[in-house]
Structures are given as C-alpha cells and as structure tokens.
Write a protein that holds these residues in place. Structure first.
Motif, mmCIF file in Angstrom:
data_model
loop_
_atom_site.group_PDB
_atom_site.id
_atom_site.type_symbol
_atom_site.label_atom_id
_atom_site.label_comp_id
_atom_site.label_asym_id
_atom_site.label_seq_id
_atom_site.Cartn_x
_atom_site.Cartn_y
_atom_site.Cartn_z
ATOM 1 N N GLN A 1 13.728 3.760 0.413
ATOM 2 C CA GLN A 1 12.950 4.290 1.525
ATOM 3 C C GLN A 1 11.622 4.750 0.965
ATOM 4 O OE1 GLN A 1 15.314 7.362 3.374
ATOM 5 N NE2 GLN A 1 16.226 5.861 4.745
ATOM 6 N N ARG A 2 10.545 4.361 1.656
ATOM 7 C CA ARG A 2 9.201 4.723 1.201
ATOM 8 C C ARG A 2 8.467 5.434 2.327
ATOM 9 N NH1 ARG A 2 8.566 -0.094 -1.758
ATOM 10 N NH2 ARG A 2 9.877 0.075 -3.588
ATOM 11 N N TYR A 3 7.663 6.400 1.972
ATOM 12 C CA TYR A 3 6.836 7.053 2.980
ATOM 13 C C TYR A 3 5.412 6.521 2.870
ATOM 14 C CZ TYR A 3 5.772 10.451 -0.774
ATOM 15 O OH TYR A 3 5.394 11.051 -1.947
ATOM 16 N N GLY A 4 4.604 6.828 3.859
ATOM 17 C CA GLY A 4 3.278 6.239 3.992
ATOM 18 C C GLY A 4 2.399 6.329 2.770
ATOM 19 N N SER B 1 -4.785 4.308 5.463
ATOM 20 C CA SER B 1 -3.801 4.655 6.495
ATOM 21 C C SER B 1 -4.069 3.946 7.819
ATOM 22 C CB SER B 1 -3.754 6.174 6.698
ATOM 23 O OG SER B 1 -5.019 6.653 7.137
ATOM 24 N N GLY B 2 -5.343 3.765 8.158
ATOM 25 C CA GLY B 2 -5.696 3.113 9.423
ATOM 26 C C GLY B 2 -5.315 1.647 9.472
ATOM 27 N N THR B 3 -5.044 1.053 8.334
ATOM 28 C CA THR B 3 -4.553 -0.331 8.270
ATOM 29 C C THR B 3 -3.041 -0.339 8.110
ATOM 30 O OG1 THR B 3 -6.620 -1.078 7.265
ATOM 31 C CG2 THR B 3 -4.700 -2.511 6.980
ATOM 32 N N LEU B 4 -2.530 0.531 7.242
ATOM 33 C CA LEU B 4 -1.101 0.545 6.929
ATOM 34 C C LEU B 4 -0.230 0.888 8.129
ATOM 35 C CD1 LEU B 4 1.225 0.464 4.844
ATOM 36 C CD2 LEU B 4 0.868 2.927 4.582
ATOM 37 N N TYR B 5 -0.524 1.990 8.810
ATOM 38 C CA TYR B 5 0.382 2.453 9.858
ATOM 39 C C TYR B 5 0.497 1.485 11.043
ATOM 40 C CZ TYR B 5 1.186 6.660 7.219
ATOM 41 O OH TYR B 5 1.561 7.539 6.234
ATOM 42 N N PRO B 6 -0.585 0.858 11.494
ATOM 43 C CA PRO B 6 -0.402 -0.157 12.550
ATOM 44 C C PRO B 6 0.468 -1.329 12.096
ATOM 45 C CG PRO B 6 -2.689 0.553 12.484
ATOM 46 C CD PRO B 6 -2.008 1.160 11.272
ATOM 47 N N ILE B 7 0.379 -1.700 10.820
ATOM 48 C CA ILE B 7 1.236 -2.771 10.296
ATOM 49 C C ILE B 7 2.695 -2.321 10.326
ATOM 50 C CG2 ILE B 7 1.870 -4.043 8.199
ATOM 51 C CD1 ILE B 7 -1.178 -4.152 7.576
ATOM 52 N N LEU B 8 2.956 -1.096 9.899
ATOM 53 C CA LEU B 8 4.325 -0.584 9.920
ATOM 54 C C LEU B 8 4.884 -0.539 11.339
ATOM 55 C CD1 LEU B 8 4.009 2.234 7.242
ATOM 56 C CD2 LEU B 8 5.333 0.107 7.029
ATOM 57 N N ARG C 1 1.848 -11.936 12.728
ATOM 58 C CA ARG C 1 0.796 -12.711 12.075
ATOM 59 C C ARG C 1 0.749 -12.255 10.620
ATOM 60 N NH1 ARG C 1 -4.788 -11.394 13.057
ATOM 61 N NH2 ARG C 1 -5.840 -12.581 11.466
ATOM 62 N N MET C 2 0.943 -13.171 9.702
ATOM 63 C CA MET C 2 1.035 -12.820 8.288
ATOM 64 C C MET C 2 -0.348 -12.821 7.636
ATOM 65 S SD MET C 2 4.104 -12.008 7.996
ATOM 66 C CE MET C 2 4.304 -11.752 6.271
ATOM 67 N N THR C 3 -1.031 -11.725 7.776
ATOM 68 C CA THR C 3 -2.333 -11.553 7.128
ATOM 69 C C THR C 3 -2.096 -11.096 5.687
ATOM 70 O OG1 THR C 3 -2.485 -9.230 7.739
ATOM 71 C CG2 THR C 3 -3.357 -10.836 9.329
ATOM 72 N N SER C 4 -3.138 -11.063 4.907
ATOM 73 C CA SER C 4 -2.996 -10.590 3.531
ATOM 74 C C SER C 4 -2.545 -9.127 3.498
ATOM 75 C CB SER C 4 -4.300 -10.775 2.750
ATOM 76 O OG SER C 4 -5.340 -10.026 3.331
ATOM 77 N N SER C 5 -2.988 -8.337 4.450
ATOM 78 C CA SER C 5 -2.576 -6.929 4.495
ATOM 79 C C SER C 5 -1.089 -6.804 4.825
ATOM 80 C CB SER C 5 -3.404 -6.155 5.518
ATOM 81 O OG SER C 5 -4.750 -6.094 5.108
ATOM 82 N N VAL C 6 -0.607 -7.598 5.768
ATOM 83 C CA VAL C 6 0.820 -7.577 6.111
ATOM 84 C C VAL C 6 1.628 -8.028 4.895
ATOM 85 C CG1 VAL C 6 2.619 -8.580 7.569
ATOM 86 C CG2 VAL C 6 0.438 -7.902 8.580
ATOM 87 N N LEU C 7 1.165 -9.057 4.207
ATOM 88 C CA LEU C 7 1.873 -9.530 3.022
ATOM 89 C C LEU C 7 1.922 -8.463 1.928
ATOM 90 C CD1 LEU C 7 0.666 -13.225 2.862
ATOM 91 C CD2 LEU C 7 3.017 -12.432 3.190
ATOM 92 N N LYS C 8 0.863 -7.685 1.778
ATOM 93 C CA LYS C 8 0.864 -6.601 0.793
ATOM 94 C C LYS C 8 1.944 -5.573 1.123
ATOM 95 C CE LYS C 8 -3.991 -6.691 -0.589
ATOM 96 N NZ LYS C 8 -5.244 -5.914 -0.604
ATOM 97 N N VAL C 9 2.046 -5.216 2.396
ATOM 98 C CA VAL C 9 3.049 -4.233 2.815
ATOM 99 C C VAL C 9 4.450 -4.799 2.607
ATOM 100 C CG1 VAL C 9 3.952 -2.889 4.758
ATOM 101 C CG2 VAL C 9 1.478 -3.126 4.442
ATOM 102 N N VAL C 10 4.649 -6.034 3.024
ATOM 103 C CA VAL C 10 5.956 -6.678 2.879
ATOM 104 C C VAL C 10 6.333 -6.778 1.402
ATOM 105 C CG1 VAL C 10 7.115 -8.903 3.172
ATOM 106 C CG2 VAL C 10 5.870 -7.896 5.079
ATOM 107 N N ALA C 11 5.384 -7.168 0.552
ATOM 108 C CA ALA C 11 5.657 -7.277 -0.888
ATOM 109 C C ALA C 11 6.019 -5.917 -1.476
ATOM 110 C CB ALA C 11 4.454 -7.876 -1.603
ATOM 111 N N ALA C 12 5.337 -4.863 -1.050
ATOM 112 C CA ALA C 12 5.643 -3.517 -1.546
ATOM 113 C C ALA C 12 7.057 -3.104 -1.141
ATOM 114 C CB ALA C 12 4.619 -2.511 -1.018
ATOM 115 N N LEU C 13 7.437 -3.425 0.085
ATOM 116 C CA LEU C 13 8.785 -3.091 0.541
ATOM 117 C C LEU C 13 9.833 -3.957 -0.159
ATOM 118 C CD1 LEU C 13 8.007 -2.645 4.331
ATOM 119 C CD2 LEU C 13 8.690 -0.845 2.746
#
Length: 107
Positions: free
Chosen positions: A23-26, A37-44, A4-16
């Motif tokens: 390679q990026r760490y948390g 972190s509580g939003t980022l790591y479940p997305i990853l 599901r492409m939420t705005s948070s998922v899109l932020k992570v995808v755009a950063a990658l």
C-alpha cells in the motif's frame, strides 16, 4: 479498459507494480514517479474508477500521530493483471520503434 495509457499513467502503474501488494500513499507515489500532486491524484482517481486500484484511509488518531491520516492505494488483482499487460504492450511498441532500421542509413 477505458484508460488512456499516457506516460504519466504508465509511471504510476510502474510504481505500483514495483511491489503490487504494498500500500502506498500519495507522497510516496509522487516521489517514485516524479509527478506533481495535480497530475498524480487525478490518475489515481481514474485508476480506481477503472477498478485497477483500491484506496482506503488509514485508521489513526491524527492528534496522537501528529499528522493527518493518509489515503493508501494498492493495485487490485484485476488491476495488476491489466497493468502488466499494458506495460508489456508499451514495451513491445517501443522495441518495435527502436528495432527498425532507418531508411537512407547504411552500415
């Protein structure tokens, strides 16, 4: 796809996607996205389960380095392709929304 492409998922995808081979760490991703972190790591975890991201632990001696090992995340080739497609689709949807005229307004 299964994501599901939420705005948070899109932020992570755009950063990658900013440097798909890096390679990026948390903490780097939290700073790049502004997500906690509580939003980022479940997305990853979801991105990895979908095959978009691969992760691996760095091979260091934590005592010698004076810090814990980091888990690095990187887009897979499939993930990069799918991510670019999803970001393009989102841009297209947004441009349709802003490019339309609003009823009742005259210029």
């Amino acid at each position: 796809m299964g994501l599901r492409m939420t705005s948070s998922v899109l932020k992570v995808v755009a950063a990658l996607l900013a440097d798909p081979t890096a390679q990026r760490y948390g903490l780097q991703l939290m700073e790049a996205t502004g997500l906690p972190s509580g939003t980022l790591y479940p997305i990853l975890v979801r991105l990895e389960a979908a095959g978009w991201v691969r992760s691996e632990w760095e091979d260091i001696d934590p005592v010698a380095e004076g810090r814990p090992s980091r888990r690095y995340y990187r887009l897979t080739a499939e993930g990069e392709t799918d991510a670019r497609r999803e970001v393009a689709a989102m841009h297209q949807q947004l441009s349709r929304g802003t490019g339309s005229t609003q009823p009742g307004l005259t210029t």
